[in-house]
Motif scaffolding. Structure first.
Motif, short mmCIF file in Angstrom:
data_model
loop_
_atom_site.label_atom_id
_atom_site.label_comp_id
_atom_site.label_asym_id
_atom_site.label_seq_id
_atom_site.Cartn_x
_atom_site.Cartn_y
_atom_site.Cartn_z
N ALA A 177 0.84 -1.21 0.00
CA ALA A 177 0.00 0.00 0.00
C ALA A 177 0.87 1.26 0.00
CB ALA A 177 -0.94 0.00 1.20
N ARG A 178 1.96 1.23 0.73
CA ARG A 178 2.87 2.39 0.74
C ARG A 178 3.50 2.60 -0.63
NH1 ARG A 178 4.76 -0.11 5.37
NH2 ARG A 178 6.82 -0.30 4.44
N HIS A 179 3.92 1.51 -1.29
CA HIS A 179 4.52 1.64 -2.62
C HIS A 179 3.52 2.24 -3.61
CE1 HIS A 179 7.32 -1.97 -1.55
NE2 HIS A 179 7.73 -0.84 -1.00
N VAL A 180 2.30 1.76 -3.58
CA VAL A 180 1.27 2.27 -4.49
C VAL A 180 0.93 3.71 -4.13
CG1 VAL A 180 -1.13 2.01 -5.24
CG2 VAL A 180 0.35 -0.01 -5.07
N GLY A 181 0.75 3.98 -2.86
CA GLY A 181 0.41 5.33 -2.43
C GLY A 181 1.45 6.36 -2.79
N ALA A 182 2.72 5.96 -2.79
CA ALA A 182 3.81 6.90 -3.11
C ALA A 182 3.73 7.41 -4.54
CB ALA A 182 5.16 6.23 -2.86
N ALA A 183 3.02 6.69 -5.41
CA ALA A 183 2.91 7.11 -6.81
C ALA A 183 1.92 8.26 -6.98
CB ALA A 183 2.50 5.92 -7.68
N GLY A 184 1.11 8.52 -5.97
CA GLY A 184 0.16 9.62 -6.04
C GLY A 184 -1.02 9.31 -6.95
N ALA A 185 -1.66 10.38 -7.41
CA ALA A 185 -2.90 10.25 -8.19
C ALA A 185 -2.69 9.52 -9.52
CB ALA A 185 -3.49 11.63 -8.45
N GLU A 186 -1.48 9.58 -10.05
CA GLU A 186 -1.19 8.91 -11.33
C GLU A 186 -1.29 7.39 -11.21
OE1 GLU A 186 2.78 8.29 -13.93
OE2 GLU A 186 2.22 10.39 -13.56
N GLY A 187 -1.04 6.88 -10.03
CA GLY A 187 -1.07 5.44 -9.81
C GLY A 187 0.27 4.80 -10.06
N ALA A 188 0.46 3.63 -9.49
CA ALA A 188 1.72 2.89 -9.61
C ALA A 188 1.56 1.75 -10.60
CB ALA A 188 2.12 2.33 -8.25
N ARG A 189 2.57 1.52 -11.43
CA ARG A 189 2.56 0.37 -12.34
C ARG A 189 2.75 -0.89 -11.50
NH1 ARG A 189 0.78 0.61 -16.96
NH2 ARG A 189 2.07 -1.13 -17.55
N VAL A 190 1.84 -1.85 -11.67
CA VAL A 190 1.89 -3.10 -10.92
C VAL A 190 1.50 -4.26 -11.83
CG1 VAL A 190 1.28 -1.94 -8.75
CG2 VAL A 190 -0.51 -3.04 -10.11
N ALA A 191 1.73 -5.46 -11.32
CA ALA A 191 1.26 -6.68 -11.99
C ALA A 191 0.78 -7.65 -10.93
CB ALA A 191 2.37 -7.31 -12.82
N VAL A 192 -0.31 -8.35 -11.23
CA VAL A 192 -0.76 -9.47 -10.41
C VAL A 192 -0.74 -10.71 -11.29
CG1 VAL A 192 -2.09 -8.18 -8.71
CG2 VAL A 192 -3.20 -8.90 -10.82
N CYS A 193 -0.38 -11.82 -10.69
CA CYS A 193 -0.22 -13.05 -11.46
C CYS A 193 -0.72 -14.24 -10.65
CB CYS A 193 1.26 -13.23 -11.81
SG CYS A 193 1.59 -14.68 -12.83
N GLY B 275 -1.32 -3.10 -14.87
CA GLY B 275 -2.01 -1.82 -14.94
C GLY B 275 -1.53 -0.86 -13.88
N ARG B 276 -2.33 0.17 -13.66
CA ARG B 276 -2.01 1.20 -12.67
C ARG B 276 -2.89 0.99 -11.44
NH1 ARG B 276 1.72 4.76 -13.77
NH2 ARG B 276 2.23 5.03 -15.95
N ALA B 277 -2.24 0.96 -10.30
CA ALA B 277 -2.94 0.76 -9.04
C ALA B 277 -3.01 2.07 -8.27
CB ALA B 277 -2.22 -0.29 -8.19
N ARG B 278 -4.11 2.22 -7.55
CA ARG B 278 -4.30 3.35 -6.66
C ARG B 278 -4.86 2.82 -5.34
NH1 ARG B 278 -5.36 4.65 -11.75
NH2 ARG B 278 -4.41 6.52 -12.61
N VAL B 279 -4.49 3.47 -4.24
CA VAL B 279 -5.01 3.11 -2.93
C VAL B 279 -6.37 3.79 -2.77
CG1 VAL B 279 -4.66 3.25 -0.44
CG2 VAL B 279 -2.69 2.92 -1.96
N ARG B 280 -7.38 2.99 -2.43
CA ARG B 280 -8.72 3.52 -2.19
C ARG B 280 -9.10 3.24 -0.73
NH1 ARG B 280 -9.58 6.86 -6.42
NH2 ARG B 280 -9.51 5.74 -8.38
N THR B 281 -9.61 4.26 -0.09
CA THR B 281 -10.00 4.14 1.32
C THR B 281 -11.50 4.30 1.53
OG1 THR B 281 -9.62 6.51 1.67
CG2 THR B 281 -7.76 5.01 2.11
N GLU B 282 -12.24 4.66 0.47
CA GLU B 282 -13.67 4.89 0.62
C GLU B 282 -14.35 3.61 1.12
OE1 GLU B 282 -12.32 7.18 -3.12
OE2 GLU B 282 -11.84 5.30 -2.11
N PRO B 283 -15.17 3.72 2.17
CA PRO B 283 -15.80 2.53 2.76
C PRO B 283 -16.56 1.67 1.76
CG PRO B 283 -16.08 4.39 4.22
CD PRO B 283 -15.48 4.94 2.94
N ASP B 284 -17.27 2.28 0.80
CA ASP B 284 -18.03 1.48 -0.16
C ASP B 284 -17.10 0.70 -1.09
OD1 ASP B 284 -17.33 4.04 -1.26
OD2 ASP B 284 -18.80 3.78 -2.86
N ARG B 285 -15.97 1.29 -1.46
CA ARG B 285 -15.02 0.58 -2.33
C ARG B 285 -14.34 -0.57 -1.57
NH1 ARG B 285 -13.04 3.31 -7.21
NH2 ARG B 285 -14.14 5.28 -7.44
#
Length: 130
Positions: A56-72, A84-94
């Motif tokens: 979460a810290r790595h993704v969050g450090a990328a800011g609004a642009e998002g961090a390049r990631v891969a899941v496998c 794709g690009r990951a972003r940290v979401r904190t909204e309760p519904d998400r």
């Protein structure tokens, strides 16, 4: 929206442990086991985690642009990767939607975690033979 075969989508509905690759500040890869859900219609993969985790810290450090990631995920000769690009979401519904999808795929409800966030990955590329 990326088109997939039904076989590929079924592979992402089966219960499989996955890996998430993020990049550390020095550019080196950080690979950890995670549960992932994939909503092909929305083009989103989701990973639930604690907001204090390294991923979460790595993704969050990328800011609004998002961090390049891969899941496998892999199962014998079958494998599938989502990039794709990951972003940290904190909204309760998400977060609640991500927990619901996790519980559905992995057939268990995760333990309560008030620091839980969801890493939402806007899928840009898919690979594999799942």
């Amino acid at each position: 929206m990326v088109k997939h075969s039904e076989r590929y989508l079924e592979f992402w509905r089966e219960r499989h442990l996955c890996t998430l690759t993020t990049l550390r500040p020095d550019g080196s890869p950080h690979v950890v086991p995670v549960g992932v859900t994939y909503d092909a219609e929305a083009g989103l993969a989701r990973v639930i985690t604690s907001g204090t985790s390294a991923k979460a810290r790595h993704v969050g450090a990328a800011g609004a642009e998002g961090a390049r990631v891969a899941v496998c995920q892999v199962d014998g000769r079958r494998w599938a990767t989502l990039e794709g690009r990951a972003r940290v979401r904190t909204e309760p519904d998400r977060v609640a939607e991500a927990v619901r999808r996790y519980a559905e795929r992995y057939q268990r409800t995760p333990r309560p975690n008030p620091a839980r966030v969801v890493l939402e990955i806007e899928v840009e590329r898919t690979l594999g033979n799942g």
